[in-house]
Design a protein around this motif. Sequence first.
Motif, PDB file in Angstrom:
ATOM      1  N   LEU A 166       0.348  10.351  10.980  1.00 18.61           N
ATOM      2  CA  LEU A 166      -0.965   9.781  11.948  1.00 18.61           C
ATOM      3  C   LEU A 166      -0.187   8.458  12.508  1.00 18.61           C
ATOM      4  CD1 LEU A 166      -4.109  10.400  10.425  1.00 18.61           C
ATOM      5  CD2 LEU A 166      -3.208  11.403  12.566  1.00 18.61           C
ATOM      6  N   ILE A 167       0.681   7.464  11.659  1.00 25.24           N
ATOM      7  CA  ILE A 167       1.031   6.354  11.875  1.00 25.24           C
ATOM      8  C   ILE A 167       2.190   6.699  13.362  1.00 25.24           C
ATOM      9  CG2 ILE A 167       2.505   4.569  11.474  1.00 25.24           C
ATOM     10  CD1 ILE A 167       0.722   4.181   9.134  1.00 25.24           C
ATOM     11  N   HIS A 168       2.934   7.687  12.872  1.00 22.84           N
ATOM     12  CA  HIS A 168       4.139   7.876  13.875  1.00 22.84           C
ATOM     13  C   HIS A 168       3.437   8.373  14.994  1.00 22.84           C
ATOM     14  CE1 HIS A 168       7.308   6.974  11.057  1.00 22.84           C
ATOM     15  NE2 HIS A 168       6.774   7.936  10.168  1.00 22.84           N
ATOM     16  N   PRO A 190       0.752  -1.180  -0.082  1.00 26.32           N
ATOM     17  CA  PRO A 190      -0.084  -0.082   0.004  1.00 26.32           C
ATOM     18  C   PRO A 190       0.823   1.031   0.100  1.00 26.32           C
ATOM     19  CG  PRO A 190      -0.809  -1.634   1.730  1.00 26.32           C
ATOM     20  CD  PRO A 190       0.582  -1.781   1.131  1.00 26.32           C
ATOM     21  N   ALA A 191       0.451   2.272  -0.775  1.00 24.69           N
ATOM     22  CA  ALA A 191       0.949   3.524  -0.721  1.00 24.69           C
ATOM     23  C   ALA A 191       0.571   4.426   0.338  1.00 24.69           C
ATOM     24  CB  ALA A 191       1.063   4.040  -2.174  1.00 24.69           C
ATOM     25  N   LEU A 192       1.181   5.105   0.962  1.00 28.30           N
ATOM     26  CA  LEU A 192       0.698   5.613   2.328  1.00 28.30           C
ATOM     27  C   LEU A 192       0.693   7.371   1.727  1.00 28.30           C
ATOM     28  CD1 LEU A 192       2.258   4.450   5.480  1.00 28.30           C
ATOM     29  CD2 LEU A 192      -0.114   4.175   4.885  1.00 28.30           C
ATOM     30  N   THR A 193      -0.410   7.990   2.164  1.00 35.27           N
ATOM     31  CA  THR A 193      -0.205   9.480   1.972  1.00 35.27           C
ATOM     32  C   THR A 193       0.628   9.944   3.153  1.00 35.27           C
ATOM     33  OG1 THR A 193      -2.224   9.715   3.424  1.00 35.27           O
ATOM     34  CG2 THR A 193      -2.598   9.266   1.062  1.00 35.27           C
ATOM     35  N   PRO A 194       1.059  11.297   2.902  1.00 34.91           N
ATOM     36  CA  PRO A 194       1.829  11.752   4.173  1.00 34.91           C
ATOM     37  C   PRO A 194       0.950  12.122   5.090  1.00 34.91           C
ATOM     38  CG  PRO A 194       2.218  12.721   1.788  1.00 34.91           C
ATOM     39  CD  PRO A 194       1.033  11.847   1.649  1.00 34.91           C
ATOM     40  N   ALA A 195      -0.089  12.472   5.092  1.00 34.74           N
ATOM     41  CA  ALA A 195      -0.993  12.486   6.313  1.00 34.74           C
ATOM     42  C   ALA A 195      -1.148  11.228   7.122  1.00 34.74           C
ATOM     43  CB  ALA A 195      -2.381  12.946   6.025  1.00 34.74           C
ATOM     44  N   ALA A 196      -1.473  10.208   6.322  1.00 33.34           N
ATOM     45  CA  ALA A 196      -1.289   8.871   6.948  1.00 33.34           C
ATOM     46  C   ALA A 196      -0.015   8.578   7.749  1.00 33.34           C
ATOM     47  CB  ALA A 196      -2.030   7.735   6.045  1.00 33.34           C
ATOM     48  N   GLU A 197       1.047   8.766   7.222  1.00 33.28           N
ATOM     49  CA  GLU A 197       2.081   8.264   7.654  1.00 33.28           C
ATOM     50  C   GLU A 197       2.443   9.024   8.984  1.00 33.28           C
ATOM     51  OE1 GLU A 197       6.732   7.473   6.218  1.00 33.28           O
ATOM     52  OE2 GLU A 197       5.309   8.113   4.995  1.00 33.28           O
ATOM     53  N   GLN A 228      -1.170  -6.007  17.280  1.00 31.58           N
ATOM     54  CA  GLN A 228      -1.686  -6.106  16.009  1.00 31.58           C
ATOM     55  C   GLN A 228      -1.402  -4.987  15.434  1.00 31.58           C
ATOM     56  OE1 GLN A 228      -5.558  -7.602  17.143  1.00 31.58           O
ATOM     57  NE2 GLN A 228      -5.003  -9.562  16.460  1.00 31.58           N
ATOM     58  N   GLU A 229      -1.730  -3.592  15.983  1.00 28.32           N
ATOM     59  CA  GLU A 229      -2.016  -2.258  15.070  1.00 28.32           C
ATOM     60  C   GLU A 229      -0.517  -2.261  14.897  1.00 28.32           C
ATOM     61  OE1 GLU A 229      -5.380   0.667  16.720  1.00 28.32           O
ATOM     62  OE2 GLU A 229      -3.351   0.390  18.032  1.00 28.32           O
ATOM     63  N   GLU A 230       0.496  -2.438  15.781  1.00 25.03           N
ATOM     64  CA  GLU A 230       1.844  -2.186  15.355  1.00 25.03           C
ATOM     65  C   GLU A 230       2.640  -2.922  14.075  1.00 25.03           C
ATOM     66  OE1 GLU A 230       3.728  -2.791  19.167  1.00 25.03           O
ATOM     67  OE2 GLU A 230       2.798  -1.028  20.107  1.00 25.03           O
ATOM     68  N   GLU A 231       1.903  -4.349  14.133  1.00 21.23           N
ATOM     69  CA  GLU A 231       2.540  -5.194  13.235  1.00 21.23           C
ATOM     70  C   GLU A 231       1.716  -4.975  11.749  1.00 21.23           C
ATOM     71  OE1 GLU A 231       1.877  -9.129  14.506  1.00 21.23           O
ATOM     72  OE2 GLU A 231       3.750  -8.941  15.806  1.00 21.23           O
ATOM     73  N   ASN A 232       0.435  -4.637  11.868  1.00 25.82           N
ATOM     74  CA  ASN A 232      -0.333  -4.677  10.539  1.00 25.82           C
ATOM     75  C   ASN A 232      -0.340  -3.120  10.112  1.00 25.82           C
ATOM     76  OD1 ASN A 232      -0.856  -7.381  11.207  1.00 25.82           O
ATOM     77  ND2 ASN A 232      -2.839  -6.810  11.995  1.00 25.82           N
ATOM     78  N   TYR A 233      -0.235  -2.069  10.886  1.00 22.66           N
ATOM     79  CA  TYR A 233      -0.748  -0.611  10.357  1.00 22.66           C
ATOM     80  C   TYR A 233       0.655   0.103  10.679  1.00 22.66           C
ATOM     81  CZ  TYR A 233      -5.475  -2.070  10.866  1.00 22.66           C
ATOM     82  OH  TYR A 233      -6.450  -2.652  10.752  1.00 22.66           O
ATOM     83  N   PHE A 234       1.319   0.113  11.467  1.00 15.58           N
ATOM     84  CA  PHE A 234       2.394   0.850  11.966  1.00 15.58           C
ATOM     85  C   PHE A 234       3.791   0.458  11.302  1.00 15.58           C
ATOM     86  CE2 PHE A 234       0.860   2.053  16.708  1.00 15.58           C
ATOM     87  CZ  PHE A 234      -0.298   2.627  15.914  1.00 15.58           C
ATOM     88  N   SER A 235       3.710  -0.754  10.936  1.00 16.97           N
ATOM     89  CA  SER A 235       4.756  -1.225  10.256  1.00 16.97           C
ATOM     90  C   SER A 235       4.930  -0.573   8.610  1.00 16.97           C
ATOM     91  CB  SER A 235       4.908  -2.555  10.090  1.00 16.97           C
ATOM     92  OG  SER A 235       3.693  -3.236   9.439  1.00 16.97           O
ATOM     93  N   LEU A 236       3.619  -0.048   8.218  1.00 12.28           N
ATOM     94  CA  LEU A 236       3.426   0.483   6.580  1.00 12.28           C
ATOM     95  C   LEU A 236       4.378   1.632   6.772  1.00 12.28           C
ATOM     96  CD1 LEU A 236      -0.228   0.145   6.345  1.00 12.28           C
ATOM     97  CD2 LEU A 236       1.427  -1.518   5.504  1.00 12.28           C
ATOM     98  N   LEU A 286      -7.046   7.723  12.502  1.00 12.10           N
ATOM     99  CA  LEU A 286      -6.208   6.841  11.916  1.00 12.10           C
ATOM    100  C   LEU A 286      -6.963   5.806  10.884  1.00 12.10           C
ATOM    101  CD1 LEU A 286      -3.263   5.742  11.614  1.00 12.10           C
ATOM    102  CD2 LEU A 286      -3.728   4.508  13.586  1.00 12.10           C
ATOM    103  N   TYR A 287      -7.671   5.255  11.546  1.00 12.92           N
ATOM    104  CA  TYR A 287      -8.407   4.108  10.628  1.00 12.92           C
ATOM    105  C   TYR A 287      -9.064   4.796   9.223  1.00 12.92           C
ATOM    106  CZ  TYR A 287      -7.997   1.021  14.421  1.00 12.92           C
ATOM    107  OH  TYR A 287      -7.316   0.123  15.387  1.00 12.92           O
TER     108      TYR A 287
END
Length: 226
Positions: A88-90, A79-86, A216-224, A147-148
């Motif tokens: 939020l992940i951080h 998946p290609a993350l938008t800067p805003a989503a990235e 699960q969030e760290e592995e599935n989402y934050f790792s992106l 985030l979601y």
Amino acid sequence: MLTADRVDRLADAVFVAVRARRIAVQSALGGMAMSLAAMAAAAFGLLAPALGALLQEAIDVAVILNALRALCVDRTARPALTPAAEELIHRFASEHDDLQDVLEAVRGAADHLSDGPGPQALAAVEEAHRLLTDRLLPHEYAEEHELYPALAPTLGGPESTATMSRAHTEIERLSRRIATHLRLAHAEGGLSPGQLDDLRCCLYGLHTVLRLHFTQEEENYFSLAQ
């Protein structure tokens, strides 16, 4: 891939299997079509036998090379993350680190209940509930509403975060149940022995759900964003 202790890897395995099957079908049908075309040309005298043999070898090589694409990693599948989503992940990854003391407070309150319904146990539960209300629940609410939705387009739709949303619901339910126990304790002047088992189960259960949810969030989402 399937030996990893993560259920989400099953989706990756399905994706790989579907892609491999698609390439196999392309190779088989493409090779058959080209071979039939060459045989038809040879039948009408448009293709010399020696040239036909060479052409068949070329078709075989082309089919094999096409099939080897199944071994390559499909970079476009990431998946290609938008800067805003990235961003939020951080932000939420940092909040996970800051909330570790809340998780420990929840478990500590459950441990205190093993010593009986004394003032120390009640104080520990009250402190855990305060941390839940002031820090953890706002974090979960922000994840659900900020985030979601930001990750949904990247991950293929809102259903990709449905499991995590269900965890948020369970976290809120257990937190409300703990609050109910505290209201009863305040009304009766302290925790009653009859509350201990259910309250302890709520606290340990909440701690377990939070640990699993964070992982699960760290592995599935934050790792992106790594």
